[in-house]
Design a protein around this motif. Structure first.
Motif, short mmCIF file in Angstrom:
data_model
loop_
_atom_site.label_atom_id
_atom_site.label_comp_id
_atom_site.label_asym_id
_atom_site.label_seq_id
_atom_site.Cartn_x
_atom_site.Cartn_y
_atom_site.Cartn_z
N GLU A 5 -4.87 10.70 14.24
CA GLU A 5 -4.68 10.12 13.00
C GLU A 5 -4.06 11.22 12.00
O GLU A 5 -3.07 10.94 11.17
N ASP A 10 -6.08 7.58 1.15
CA ASP A 10 -4.96 6.91 1.87
C ASP A 10 -5.38 6.06 3.08
O ASP A 10 -6.26 6.75 3.89
N PHE A 11 -5.42 4.95 2.67
CA PHE A 11 -5.61 3.79 3.91
C PHE A 11 -4.75 4.02 5.13
O PHE A 11 -5.47 3.69 6.30
N HIS A 12 -3.83 4.69 5.52
CA HIS A 12 -3.17 5.12 6.60
C HIS A 12 -3.90 5.93 7.39
O HIS A 12 -3.64 5.83 8.63
N PHE A 13 -4.86 6.58 7.10
CA PHE A 13 -5.75 7.44 7.85
C PHE A 13 -6.92 6.71 8.03
O PHE A 13 -7.73 6.79 7.19
N LYS A 48 -0.35 11.03 12.80
CA LYS A 48 0.30 9.67 12.44
C LYS A 48 0.33 9.80 10.84
O LYS A 48 1.66 9.51 10.31
N ALA A 49 -0.58 10.33 10.15
CA ALA A 49 -0.49 10.00 8.74
C ALA A 49 0.13 11.43 8.13
O ALA A 49 0.48 11.06 6.93
N GLY A 76 -7.90 3.55 8.09
CA GLY A 76 -8.17 2.66 6.97
C GLY A 76 -9.07 3.38 5.88
O GLY A 76 -9.87 2.62 5.10
N THR A 113 0.98 5.64 0.44
CA THR A 113 0.40 6.79 1.15
C THR A 113 -0.41 7.62 -0.10
O THR A 113 0.15 7.34 -1.25
N ARG A 136 0.79 -1.19 0.10
CA ARG A 136 -0.03 -0.07 0.13
C ARG A 136 0.82 1.36 0.06
O ARG A 136 1.95 1.43 0.80
#
Length: 291
Positions: A111, A139-142, A114-115, A144, A62, A60
């Protein structure tokens, strides 16, 4: 005779109390492929666009990494970066008795830190092989990649930007679906984004949808599967309901690969599965058809 003190290779004597240099983190040197378990050197892995050189597993990305991958260098201009989610339901992540209780507002703040972005989607306009377009990248990092009211608003604005500029629209999706902390407000974004795409169609402008791992839930049930052309990365999870939920409900074991992008291609839901290294050139060819 007294023993001579050991001298380090630098030629300078070291003090017994001097801190030793920290060893580099293993995570910075190598990564492990979750599919084939191959150990990949980080430098080679990044040069290969974060694709496993052994099994072709696409890791994945960002939102900012994907923008760098797709857009011409220096061409991307971000829009509406200040749009953020609020807490309309005063949602608490855990019950009051839970020791690590955090409300939704605190979760959002964590979040963002972090992201490194304000929401689960970044929108703007750019060019791909000198062809202009409006762009939205999830963006899956935020959280999901979950779709709340701010995500739906930003995607709608990206579509409206395409209409105003009279350029195609590209949305790169990766999401676990609607954001549960916003309840009905998040579900309304399915209709909102779909209505905006209907207006894009009325303006006779193309919409290209790029599905990446994973694209599920309310996102796959709305704008992700409404593209005039739908592309997907190899091996991406593309479905409405995840395989584990289906197996628990149906009490059967699903055949291998029934919820990935190749399955969607075989059954006519996806137009092409494109390797990450070929995405920009493929999109450039598609955009040239509409220019």
């Amino acid at each position: 005779m007294a023993k001579e003190a050991a001298v380090p290779l630098t030629g300078q004597a070291s003090s017994p109390t001097e801190d030793k240099p920290a060893l580099p983190s293993v995570g910075n040197i190598a990564v492990k492929c979750p599919k084939c378990k191959e150990i990949l050197y980080s430098r080679d892995w990044e040069k290969n666009l974060k694709v496993c050189s052994r099994c072709n597993h696409h890791f994945r990305l960002t939102a900012l990494e994907r923008i760098d991958l797709l857009a011409d260098p220096g061409s991307f201009t971000e829009l509406d970066a200040d749009i953020i989610s609020v807490d309309p339901l005063q949602f608490s992540t855990f019950p009051p008795s839970y020791s690590d209780q955090r409300n939704y507002a605190d979760k959002l703040a964590a979040e963002r830190k972090k992201a490194g972005i304000n929401e689960a989607v970044v929108i703007g306009h750019a060019t791909i092989e000198s062809k202009p377009l409006a762009l939205a990248v999830m963006d899956f990092h935020f959280m999901g990649g979950s779709m709340g009211s701010a995500v739906g608003e930003k995607i709608t604005r990206a579509i409206e930007s395409g209409i105003e500029r009279h350029v195609p629209v590209l949305i790169a999706s990766t999401s676990g679906g609607a954001r549960m902390q916003e309840g009905l407000f998040s579900l309304m974004q399915m209709a909102k984004t779909s209505a905006a795409l209907a207006r894009l169609g009325e303006a006779k402008l193309p919409y290209i949808s790029l599905l990446t791992d994973p694209t599920t839930g309310g996102v796959s049930a709305s704008f992700a599967m409404l593209g005039d052309i739908i592309l997907a990365e190899p091996g991406a999870l593309v479905c409405f309901t995840g395989p584990r939920v289906i197996e628990q409900f149906m009490h059967i074991k699903l055949p291998e690969g029934t919820v990935n992008s190749e399955f969607g291609l075989q059954h006519g839901m996806i137009d092409a599965v494109v390797h990450r290294r070929d995405l920009r050139s493929t999109l450039g060819q598609i955009l040239s058809l509409y220019s």
